[in-house]
Design an enzyme around this catalytic site. Structure first.
Site, short mmCIF file in Angstrom:
data_model
loop_
_atom_site.label_atom_id
_atom_site.label_comp_id
_atom_site.label_asym_id
_atom_site.label_seq_id
_atom_site.Cartn_x
_atom_site.Cartn_y
_atom_site.Cartn_z
N GLY A 156 0.84 -1.21 0.00
CA GLY A 156 0.00 0.00 0.00
C GLY A 156 0.87 1.25 0.00
N GLY A 158 0.13 4.51 -0.28
CA GLY A 158 -0.58 5.79 -0.09
C GLY A 158 0.35 6.76 0.62
N ILE A 160 0.96 7.25 3.78
CA ILE A 160 1.77 6.68 4.87
C ILE A 160 2.81 5.72 4.33
CG2 ILE A 160 1.70 5.28 6.98
CD1 ILE A 160 -1.04 6.58 7.60
N ASP A 179 1.32 -2.23 -4.81
CA ASP A 179 0.08 -1.44 -4.79
C ASP A 179 -0.41 -1.34 -6.23
OD1 ASP A 179 -1.93 0.50 -4.71
OD2 ASP A 179 -0.94 1.64 -3.12
N LEU A 214 -8.55 -0.91 5.31
CA LEU A 214 -9.33 -2.13 5.50
C LEU A 214 -10.53 -2.08 4.56
CD1 LEU A 214 -9.89 -4.74 7.09
CD2 LEU A 214 -11.19 -3.35 8.72
N THR A 239 0.73 -1.28 11.15
CA THR A 239 0.22 -0.07 11.81
C THR A 239 -1.09 0.36 11.15
OG1 THR A 239 1.56 1.26 10.32
CG2 THR A 239 2.47 0.88 12.52
N ASP A 265 0.68 -2.27 15.89
CA ASP A 265 0.00 -1.15 16.57
C ASP A 265 -1.50 -1.38 16.58
OD1 ASP A 265 -0.03 1.47 17.82
OD2 ASP A 265 -1.00 2.16 15.97
N GLU A 270 -9.60 -4.85 19.58
CA GLU A 270 -8.90 -3.88 20.43
C GLU A 270 -9.83 -3.46 21.57
OE1 GLU A 270 -7.58 -0.71 17.88
OE2 GLU A 270 -6.40 -2.07 16.64
N HIS A 298 -2.77 1.02 19.36
CA HIS A 298 -3.34 1.84 18.27
C HIS A 298 -2.95 3.31 18.49
CE1 HIS A 298 -6.67 1.87 15.06
NE2 HIS A 298 -5.85 2.89 14.87
N ALA A 300 -0.16 4.80 16.84
CA ALA A 300 0.83 5.26 15.86
C ALA A 300 0.62 6.73 15.47
CB ALA A 300 0.78 4.37 14.62
P1 NAD Z 1 -4.65 5.44 1.83
O1 NAD Z 1 -5.99 4.81 1.76
O2 NAD Z 1 -4.53 6.89 1.45
O3 NAD Z 1 -3.61 4.63 0.95
C1 NAD Z 1 -3.59 3.25 0.98
C2 NAD Z 1 -2.93 2.69 -0.25
O4 NAD Z 1 -3.21 1.28 -0.26
C3 NAD Z 1 -3.44 3.26 -1.57
O5 NAD Z 1 -2.36 3.70 -2.38
C4 NAD Z 1 -4.17 2.08 -2.23
O6 NAD Z 1 -4.02 2.07 -3.64
C5 NAD Z 1 -3.45 0.90 -1.61
N1 NAD Z 1 -4.24 -0.32 -1.66
C6 NAD Z 1 -5.58 -0.48 -1.52
N2 NAD Z 1 -5.91 -1.77 -1.65
C7 NAD Z 1 -4.76 -2.45 -1.87
C8 NAD Z 1 -4.44 -3.81 -2.07
N3 NAD Z 1 -5.39 -4.75 -2.10
N4 NAD Z 1 -3.15 -4.16 -2.26
C9 NAD Z 1 -2.17 -3.23 -2.25
N5 NAD Z 1 -2.41 -1.90 -2.09
C10 NAD Z 1 -3.69 -1.52 -1.89
O7 NAD Z 1 -4.15 5.20 3.34
P2 NAD Z 1 -3.03 5.92 4.22
O8 NAD Z 1 -3.48 7.26 4.66
O9 NAD Z 1 -1.69 5.81 3.57
O10 NAD Z 1 -3.12 4.96 5.52
C11 NAD Z 1 -2.71 3.62 5.46
C12 NAD Z 1 -3.32 2.83 6.60
O11 NAD Z 1 -2.93 3.38 7.87
C13 NAD Z 1 -4.86 2.78 6.65
O12 NAD Z 1 -5.27 1.45 6.93
C14 NAD Z 1 -5.22 3.64 7.84
O13 NAD Z 1 -6.44 3.25 8.41
C15 NAD Z 1 -4.04 3.36 8.75
N6 NAD Z 1 -3.82 4.36 9.81
C16 NAD Z 1 -3.47 3.90 11.04
C17 NAD Z 1 -3.23 4.80 12.06
C18 NAD Z 1 -2.80 4.33 13.43
O14 NAD Z 1 -2.80 5.11 14.36
N7 NAD Z 1 -2.39 3.09 13.57
C19 NAD Z 1 -3.37 6.19 11.83
C20 NAD Z 1 -3.68 6.60 10.54
C21 NAD Z 1 -3.90 5.68 9.53
#
Ligand code: NAD
Length: 339
Positions: A156, A158, A160, A179, A214, A239, A265, A270, A298, A300
């Site tokens: 993924g 994105g 992060i 991705d 998710l 995370t 994380d 949870e 949780h 991060a």
């Molecule tokens: P985002 O949705 O902007 O980017 C996610 C990326 O995953 C996208 O580029 C998408 O194309 C890719 N993707 C989707 N389905 C896929 C698959 N089947 N195979 C491969 N790649 C795939 O998300 P983000 O803002 O970068 O955040 C990433 C994750 O971090 C999310 O799950 C978010 O909920 C989580 N998050 C966790 C915390 C924490 O405190 N632990 C805080 C913020 C975000």
């Protein structure tokens, strides 16, 4: 915007909500019941909310959304929107928005921190030297490999995932990503390598870090076959969301020695499910899992700066909708169209 909007912040935030009050104005009524379950809030309160700013404690299921009479917008205080029934809200003409970019740096730092803690044996060294000076040597964390030149696989790419890639490059790691939704050229811009399949990434990475949302497609992605395909002795970092992984499969992979360690994380349940054998073994500090599993609650995204950024962006987004303006990050447009 009505002169006296009622803003409900159902979970997590404790009064006073000064930052939000400053944004919505003195006349706005802001309620922060700090509840975990919808039943802890009266129907009257749900009915009268003009806007809801919700953290991740409170599930916004269809039955709760049914209760909303005045609500025009629900803002998820975070990125993931899996806790909100987007279709149910859309069908009632309620916009659901998220704040996709508040803690990008913090989550990326946390993913790297979990990785570094395990890869450099920090946890093992620290626990061992605390237990006894007989561990005052450099063997007590087992075999350590140099981070420079090792391979990090990011699932993924994105915001992060990209921030993790940049940090890992600064450590001299070779970065791979999988991705399929990222257009061509991103790998060139970042100087990292694209994998055309998940298997290609899993079989090459010394550590795998999850950064996908998710969705029905990604739920349970890290299953038994996923861990089996990873390199023996690799590290697994999550995370993103707990439900991306099958905890039974992770348990088996760690116990069989297939995986070296995991930094989590997030968990499928949870707070941690004390009945799960992996959690039980970890809590009891059973010898086989000692220092190989790091769990954070949780957290991060946590930093003073991220908190202020998240709360102000969420409140400003809700205010835009209450003022009849188009929000920046509406995530349920497709259901609104059918409302
Ligand atoms: P985002 O949705 O902007 O980017 C996610 C990326 O995953 C996208 O580029 C998408 O194309 C890719 N993707 C989707 N389905 C896929 C698959 N089947 N195979 C491969 N790649 C795939 O998300 P983000 O803002 O970068 O955040 C990433 C994750 O971090 C999310 O799950 C978010 O909920 C989580 N998050 C966790 C915390 C924490 O405190 N632990 C805080 C913020 C975000």
């Amino acid at each position: 915007m009505t002169k006296h909007p009622f803003i409900l912040i159902p979970d997590l935030l404790k009064a006073p909500a000064r930052l939000e009050q400053g944004i919505f104005g003195k006349k706005a009524r802001i309620m922060t019941p700090c509840a975990h379950r919808p039943e802890e809030i009266s129907d009257k309160v749900w009915k009268s909310a003009d806007a809801i700013l919700v953290w991740h404690w409170m599930p916004m299921r269809a039955d709760v959304i049914e209760k909303l009479d005045r609500c025009r917008v629900i803002v998820r205080m975070g990125v993931g929107v899996d806790s909100v029934d987007l279709a149910a809200a859309g069908k009632r003409g309620i916009r659901v928005c998220n704040v996709p970019d508040y803690g990008t740096e913090d989550v990326a730092d946390h993913a790297l921190a979990l990785f570094l803690t395990l890869a450099r044996g920090i946890y093992a060294f620290s626990e061992n030297v605390r237990a006894s000076n007989s561990h005052w040597n450099w063997h007590s964390a087992g075999t350590l490999h140099r981070i420079t030149g090792s391979v990090l696989g990011i699932i993924g790419l994105g915001p992060i995932g990209t921030a993790v890639a940049m940090r890992a490059k600064a450590f001299g790691m070779q970065v791979l990503f999988y991705d399929p939704y990222i257009g061509p050229g991103q790998e060139k811009a970042l100087g990292i390598k694209r994998c055309r399949s998940l298997d290609e990434l899993l079989s090459a990475a010394d550590a795998v870090s999850m950064h996908v949302p998710l969705t029905p497609e990604t739920k349970g992605m890290a299953d038994a076959s996923f861990f089996f395909k990873m390199k023996k002795d690799a590290l697994f970092i999550n995370t993103s969301r707990g439900a991306l992984m099958d905890l039974d499969a992770l348990h088996a992979a760690l116990k069989s020695g297939c995986l070296r360690g995991a930094g989590l994380d997030v968990l499928p349940i949870e707070p941690a499910d004390n009945k799960h054998p992996l959690i039980k073994a970890w809590r009891k500090r059973e010898a086989w899992i000692a220092h190989r599993l790091v769990i954070t609650p949780h957290a991060a995204f946590v930093s003073v700066e991220a908190d202020a950024e998240l709360r102000s962006k969420a409140a400003l987004e809700a205010k835009r909708v209450l003022e009849g303006k188009k929000p920046f990050h509406c995530v349920n447009e497709k259901w609104l169209k059918t409302a």
